[in-house]
Scaffold this active site. Structure first.
Site, PDB file in Angstrom:
ATOM      1  N   SER A  79      -1.884   2.364   8.696  1.00 42.01           N
ATOM      2  CA  SER A  79      -1.074   1.571   7.768  1.00 42.01           C
ATOM      3  C   SER A  79      -2.003   0.781   6.859  1.00 42.01           C
ATOM      4  O   SER A  79      -3.141   0.444   7.239  1.00 42.01           O
ATOM      5  CB  SER A  79      -0.175   0.603   8.542  1.00 42.01           C
ATOM      6  OG  SER A  79       0.435  -0.331   7.680  1.00 42.01           O
TER       7      SER A  79
ATOM      8  N   TYR B  97       1.146  -5.096  15.642  1.00 39.04           N
ATOM      9  CA  TYR B  97       1.255  -3.931  14.759  1.00 39.04           C
ATOM     10  C   TYR B  97      -0.014  -3.723  13.924  1.00 39.04           C
ATOM     11  O   TYR B  97      -0.595  -2.639  13.933  1.00 39.04           O
ATOM     12  CB  TYR B  97       2.470  -4.080  13.839  1.00 39.04           C
ATOM     13  CG  TYR B  97       2.690  -2.876  12.957  1.00 39.04           C
ATOM     14  CD1 TYR B  97       3.340  -1.744  13.450  1.00 39.04           C
ATOM     15  CD2 TYR B  97       2.231  -2.850  11.642  1.00 39.04           C
ATOM     16  CE1 TYR B  97       3.530  -0.627  12.655  1.00 39.04           C
ATOM     17  CE2 TYR B  97       2.415  -1.738  10.845  1.00 39.04           C
ATOM     18  CZ  TYR B  97       3.063  -0.634  11.350  1.00 39.04           C
ATOM     19  OH  TYR B  97       3.244   0.475  10.559  1.00 39.04           O
TER      20      TYR B  97
END
Length: 266
Positions: A140, A154
């Protein structure tokens, strides 16, 4: 033409970027092994892709610590070699760290780190033996900038996938293996529906959003070229350069200001 050198295993293939990667590999003639929790979604996808390539469906819940070994055993039972591994399965746990119980975090880490590492370890011999092995880890853009409020695990696990890809690329270059971390920004998918943050994310300007098909093509093109980190989209590539030039303290202040606007942090 169907690629004779081996199959691509795509985890989390039932929707979003994983589904888009499966479709793009099928378009390029690469046979597939698809896995995710939702059997019905996998079967529907496979039915459409089988007009192009052979597709095997092996449902699995990677939050189960035994799932990676069972999945690899099932692939071996099919007698299909894997030369491409796409570690895409993932999700987010919304809110600050103490909002969720430890079992929730443990399951998240199993999917995002434990399963990624074990599948790679178990399949790496086949990937190396293929002579043209590929490992595509879907990370990401959050891995490349300071972490935000409400991203306690995350962003760190996505940063791990970047460093993991870097080491794999160096260690396995002798066997013709390319390892790549794909680092997309905000992408249209079910991700924010699952985390319950769709309403907040919809406040973001449309120019920040990427299409899953474009992300998939960028990742596959990048791993074929041997790029270790791929950032899809001109906007995010520019942001990456800009954030490298900004002081860390300034970036952290910006993250603190913006987190409450777009994330569930309580």
């Amino acid at each position: 033409m169907t690629d004779p050198r081996g199959h691509a295993l795509v985890t989390g293939a039932s929707s979003g970027i994983g589904e888009a990667i499966a479709r793009e590999y099928a378009r390029r003639g690469v046979p597939l092994v698809l896995t995710a929790r939702r059997t019905d979604r996998l079967e529907a996808l496979a039915a459409g892709l089988r007009v192009r390539v052979p597709v095997h469906v092996l449902p699995a819940d990677l939050a189960d610590p035994d799932a990676p070994a069972r999945l690899v055993d099932a692939i071996a039972a099919l007698g299909v070699p894997v030369r491409i591994l796409v570690n895409n399965a993932g999700y987010g746990v919304p809110g600050r760290y103490l909002r969720s119980d430890w079992n929730t975090h443990a399951a998240f880490l199993q999917v995002m780190v434990g399963a990624v590492c074990e599948l790679t370890w178990r399949l790496l011999p086949s990937i190396r033996d293929s002579g043209a092995g590929r490992i595509l880890n879907v990370a990401s853009f959050a891995a490349l900038v300071p972490s935000a409020d409400g991203q306690t695990l995350y962003a760190p696990v996505k940063a791990f996938m970047v460093k993991f890809s870097e080491s794999l690329a160096l260690e396995n270059a002798d066997a013709g293996v390319h390892a790549t971390a794909l680092c997309p920004g905000f992408t249209w998918s079910e991700f924010h529906d699952v985390t319950g943050t769709r309403a907040m994310m919809s406040k973001l300007p449309r120019w920040l959003w990427l299409e899953a098909a474009d992300v998939a093509r960028a990742g596959i093109d990048g791993v074929e070229r041997g790029e270790v980190v791929v950032v899809p989209g001109a906007v995010y590539r520019a942001l990456r350069v800009a954030t490298r030039l900004m002081p860390e303290r300034f970036l952290l202040r910006r993250m603190a200001k913006n987190s409450a606007r777009i994330r569930s942090t309580e």
